[in-house]
Design a protein around this motif. Structure first.
Motif, PDB file in Angstrom:
ATOM      1  N   VAL A   1      46.821  52.300  43.954  1.00 26.68           N
ATOM      2  CA  VAL A   1      46.050  51.070  43.723  1.00 26.68           C
ATOM      3  C   VAL A   1      46.425  50.487  42.363  1.00 26.68           C
ATOM      4  N   LEU A   2      46.495  51.333  41.346  1.00 26.19           N
ATOM      5  CA  LEU A   2      46.851  50.872  40.009  1.00 26.19           C
ATOM      6  C   LEU A   2      48.283  50.322  39.989  1.00 26.19           C
ATOM      7  N   LEU A   3      49.178  50.971  40.697  1.00 22.85           N
ATOM      8  CA  LEU A   3      50.558  50.506  40.782  1.00 22.85           C
ATOM      9  C   LEU A   3      50.627  49.140  41.465  1.00 22.85           C
ATOM     10  N   ARG A   4      49.900  48.976  42.543  1.00 21.06           N
ATOM     11  CA  ARG A   4      49.885  47.683  43.248  1.00 21.06           C
ATOM     12  C   ARG A   4      49.392  46.579  42.319  1.00 21.06           C
ATOM     13  N   SER A   5      48.376  46.873  41.559  1.00 23.88           N
ATOM     14  CA  SER A   5      47.848  45.915  40.595  1.00 23.88           C
ATOM     15  C   SER A   5      48.903  45.549  39.555  1.00 23.88           C
ATOM     16  N   ARG A   6      49.567  46.553  39.033  1.00 24.99           N
ATOM     17  CA  ARG A   6      50.591  46.307  38.006  1.00 24.99           C
ATOM     18  C   ARG A   6      51.774  45.526  38.579  1.00 24.99           C
ATOM     19  N   GLN A   7      52.218  45.896  39.774  1.00 35.37           N
ATOM     20  CA  GLN A   7      53.377  45.234  40.384  1.00 35.37           C
ATOM     21  C   GLN A   7      53.115  43.761  40.679  1.00 35.37           C
ATOM     22  N   THR A   8      51.879  43.429  40.965  1.00 34.04           N
ATOM     23  CA  THR A   8      51.537  42.036  41.275  1.00 34.04           C
ATOM     24  C   THR A   8      50.961  41.316  40.057  1.00 34.04           C
ATOM     25  N   ASN A   9      50.934  42.012  38.910  1.00 28.07           N
ATOM     26  CA  ASN A   9      50.375  41.468  37.675  1.00 28.07           C
ATOM     27  C   ASN A   9      48.958  40.930  37.905  1.00 28.07           C
ATOM     28  N   ALA A  10      48.153  41.754  38.560  1.00 28.12           N
ATOM     29  CA  ALA A  10      46.788  41.384  38.930  1.00 28.12           C
ATOM     30  C   ALA A  10      45.791  42.306  38.235  1.00 28.12           C
ATOM     31  N   ILE A  11      44.644  41.754  37.894  1.00 25.57           N
ATOM     32  CA  ILE A  11      43.552  42.546  37.336  1.00 25.57           C
ATOM     33  C   ILE A  11      42.981  43.425  38.437  1.00 25.57           C
ATOM     34  N   LEU A  12      42.777  44.697  38.150  1.00 27.03           N
ATOM     35  CA  LEU A  12      42.150  45.601  39.106  1.00 27.03           C
ATOM     36  C   LEU A  12      40.642  45.569  38.907  1.00 27.03           C
ATOM     37  N   VAL A  13      39.919  45.279  39.977  1.00 26.82           N
ATOM     38  CA  VAL A  13      38.457  45.320  39.962  1.00 26.82           C
ATOM     39  C   VAL A  13      38.045  46.538  40.788  1.00 26.82           C
TER      40      VAL A  13
ATOM     41  N   MET B   1      43.286  33.291  39.289  1.00 32.07           N
ATOM     42  CA  MET B   1      43.612  34.586  38.745  1.00 32.07           C
ATOM     43  C   MET B   1      43.941  35.526  39.899  1.00 32.07           C
ATOM     44  N   LYS B   2      44.930  36.386  39.685  1.00 31.78           N
ATOM     45  CA  LYS B   2      45.281  37.394  40.673  1.00 31.78           C
ATOM     46  C   LYS B   2      44.427  38.631  40.441  1.00 31.78           C
ATOM     47  N   ILE B   3      43.867  39.137  41.541  1.00 33.65           N
ATOM     48  CA  ILE B   3      42.977  40.293  41.469  1.00 33.65           C
ATOM     49  C   ILE B   3      43.315  41.255  42.602  1.00 33.65           C
ATOM     50  N   VAL B   4      43.326  42.547  42.286  1.00 38.07           N
ATOM     51  CA  VAL B   4      43.348  43.595  43.300  1.00 38.07           C
ATOM     52  C   VAL B   4      41.958  44.203  43.282  1.00 38.07           C
ATOM     53  N   ALA B   5      41.261  44.140  44.408  1.00 39.41           N
ATOM     54  CA  ALA B   5      39.926  44.718  44.522  1.00 39.41           C
ATOM     55  C   ALA B   5      40.041  46.072  45.218  1.00 39.41           C
ATOM     56  N   ASP B   6      39.624  47.108  44.542  1.00 39.14           N
ATOM     57  CA  ASP B   6      39.634  48.455  45.107  1.00 39.14           C
ATOM     58  C   ASP B   6      38.737  48.472  46.346  1.00 39.14           C
ATOM     59  N   GLU B   7      38.971  49.426  47.225  1.00 47.60           N
ATOM     60  CA  GLU B   7      38.203  49.440  48.477  1.00 47.60           C
ATOM     61  C   GLU B   7      36.722  49.739  48.269  1.00 47.60           C
ATOM     62  N   ASN B   8      36.321  50.219  47.091  1.00 49.17           N
ATOM     63  CA  ASN B   8      34.908  50.495  46.835  1.00 49.17           C
ATOM     64  C   ASN B   8      34.147  49.271  46.315  1.00 49.17           C
ATOM     65  N   VAL B   9      34.823  48.155  46.183  1.00 48.12           N
ATOM     66  CA  VAL B   9      34.189  46.912  45.725  1.00 48.12           C
ATOM     67  C   VAL B   9      33.481  46.263  46.911  1.00 48.12           C
ATOM     68  N   ASP B  10      32.256  45.798  46.689  1.00 50.36           N
ATOM     69  CA  ASP B  10      31.490  45.163  47.755  1.00 50.36           C
ATOM     70  C   ASP B  10      32.223  43.948  48.308  1.00 50.36           C
TER      71      ASP B  10
ATOM     72  N   GLY C   1      45.785  43.396  30.421  1.00 51.27           N
ATOM     73  CA  GLY C   1      46.163  44.577  29.662  1.00 51.27           C
ATOM     74  C   GLY C   1      45.019  45.392  29.104  1.00 51.27           C
ATOM     75  N   GLY C   2      43.789  44.940  29.303  1.00 51.25           N
ATOM     76  CA  GLY C   2      42.638  45.637  28.756  1.00 51.25           C
ATOM     77  C   GLY C   2      41.886  46.440  29.804  1.00 51.25           C
ATOM     78  N   PHE C   3      40.888  47.156  29.343  1.00 52.63           N
ATOM     79  CA  PHE C   3      39.994  47.909  30.229  1.00 52.63           C
ATOM     80  C   PHE C   3      38.580  47.463  29.902  1.00 52.63           C
TER      81      PHE C   3
ATOM     82  N   VAL D   1      42.019  46.248  33.873  1.00 52.45           N
ATOM     83  CA  VAL D   1      41.046  46.878  34.774  1.00 52.45           C
ATOM     84  C   VAL D   1      39.648  46.384  34.418  1.00 52.45           C
ATOM     85  N   LEU D   2      38.892  46.037  35.447  1.00 51.66           N
ATOM     86  CA  LEU D   2      37.474  45.727  35.297  1.00 51.66           C
ATOM     87  C   LEU D   2      36.690  46.758  36.100  1.00 51.66           C
ATOM     88  N   LEU D   3      35.950  47.606  35.398  1.00 50.57           N
ATOM     89  CA  LEU D   3      35.115  48.626  36.029  1.00 50.57           C
ATOM     90  C   LEU D   3      33.708  48.061  36.174  1.00 50.57           C
ATOM     91  N   ILE D   4      33.239  47.994  37.401  1.00 53.70           N
ATOM     92  CA  ILE D   4      31.908  47.455  37.701  1.00 53.70           C
ATOM     93  C   ILE D   4      30.912  48.608  37.746  1.00 53.70           C
TER      94      ILE D   4
END
Length: 118
Positions: free
Chosen positions: A39-51, A1-10, A101-103, A71-74
């Motif tokens: 960050v959201l744009l990068r996730s969308r452009q790469t068709n990756a889930i944002l964590v 699975m493709k994932i973009v991890a925000d910089e606040n992710v451990d 496509g979900g949150f 988007v997966l909000l931890i």
């Protein structure tokens, strides 16, 4: 699975997801300090889930209606980083395909997923 991890992710979460075979783009490694919209744009452009651990993405998705790939909000504050990593990895194993496509919100006691209306 493709994932973009925000910089606040451990980092332990990123490492665990990579070890499990996910393709993870970690914002802290490639472009620290970029704004949430980028960050959201990068996730969308790469068709990756944002964590992310940043609640502001709810504002972008629900109020501003920005398009996203998922988007997966931890919400796991106060939990050991390695335990967080195990929880996130297990959730993606069970529900990863549903996230497109979900949150979703992952907390210590629950997993909630909101999909857009069809």
């Amino acid at each position: 699975m493709k994932i973009v991890a925000d910089e606040n992710v451990d980092k332990q979460i990123v490492d665990r997801l990579r070890a499990n075979g996910h393709e993870v783009l970690f914002v802290a490694e490639i472009d620290p300090g970029i704004d949430d919209e980028a960050v959201l744009l990068r996730s969308r452009q790469t068709n990756a889930i944002l964590v992310t651990a940043d609640k502001d993405f709810g504002e972008l998705v629900f109020r501003q209606r920005l398009v996203h790939a998922g988007v997966l909000l931890i919400r796991l504050a106060g939990i050991d980083s390695y335990v967080k990593a195990a929880l996130v990895a297990a959730m993606l194993e069970r529900h990863g395909e549903e996230l497109s496509g979900g949150f979703a919100v992952l907390s210590e006691r629950s997993f909630r997923l909101r999909k857009p209306p069809k």
